[in-house]
Write an enzyme that holds these catalytic residues in place. Sequence first.
Site, PDB file in Angstrom:
ATOM      1  N   CYS A 198      -5.085  10.174  -0.838  1.00  0.00           N
ATOM      2  CA  CYS A 198      -5.152   9.692  -1.973  1.00  0.00           C
ATOM      3  C   CYS A 198      -5.772   8.201  -2.172  1.00  0.00           C
ATOM      4  CB  CYS A 198      -3.745   9.518  -2.650  1.00  0.00           C
ATOM      5  SG  CYS A 198      -2.628  11.046  -2.840  1.00  0.00           S
ATOM      6  N   ASP A 199      -5.507   7.298  -1.302  1.00  0.00           N
ATOM      7  CA  ASP A 199      -6.013   6.133  -1.321  1.00  0.00           C
ATOM      8  C   ASP A 199      -7.389   5.983  -0.671  1.00  0.00           C
ATOM      9  OD1 ASP A 199      -5.885   3.377  -1.465  1.00  0.00           O
ATOM     10  OD2 ASP A 199      -4.257   3.054   0.000  1.00  0.00           O
TER      11      ASP A 199
END
Length: 210
Positions: free
Chosen positions: A148-149
């Site tokens: 995600c990051d």
Amino acid sequence: MTSRRKVVVTGFEPFGEHTVNSSWVAVQELKRLGLGDDVDLHVCEVPVEYQAVQSLLPSLWEEHQPELVIHVGVSGLATTLTLEQCGHNKGYKRLDNCRFCPPSQCCMDEGPDCIRSTLDMDQVCRTVNGGNAGITVSVSKDAGRYLCDYTYYTSLYLGQGRSAFIHVPPLGKPYSSQELGRGLQAVIQEMLKQLKEDHSEEQKKDYCNH
């Protein structure tokens, strides 16, 4: 005639205990709902693989030339729709679906440690929570140092900050796919409104400076 606004929204494929990934389910629901008559919405499912992200994201930005790219991911810890304000470059130690992790443990060797979205997530949060979307929104500054990051940072880097990341809870904890879809719709429409207002302010400044 006003030109249509282009928006790309992505969700992720299943991984780990998330055999059904609520992020992609929610994005498909959003696609069904749409973002309004003046928005061209393109959706895409992203593999949970660092190397796939590195090749897919540049092509999404290049092909669609979007005004905004929003990535949606699932978080087992989330109980709200969580708006991430920034993406991080370093600290990627977890293995992806291919059992791979970047040897350097970072996204971009020459990139800054952190990139903030140009969007004011606190303002989006306040507005949506004050409306009748039927979901609760919160803001975070740590997207978790996993795909995600990694995806968010890469997109912020490519789009010069014109990106957003939204974490959603697993299905039924507490929201249904329909509620998640409506929540995404409300949040993204508010983001687009903010971008339009920012653009109008810039045009006013340019006009005053001439």
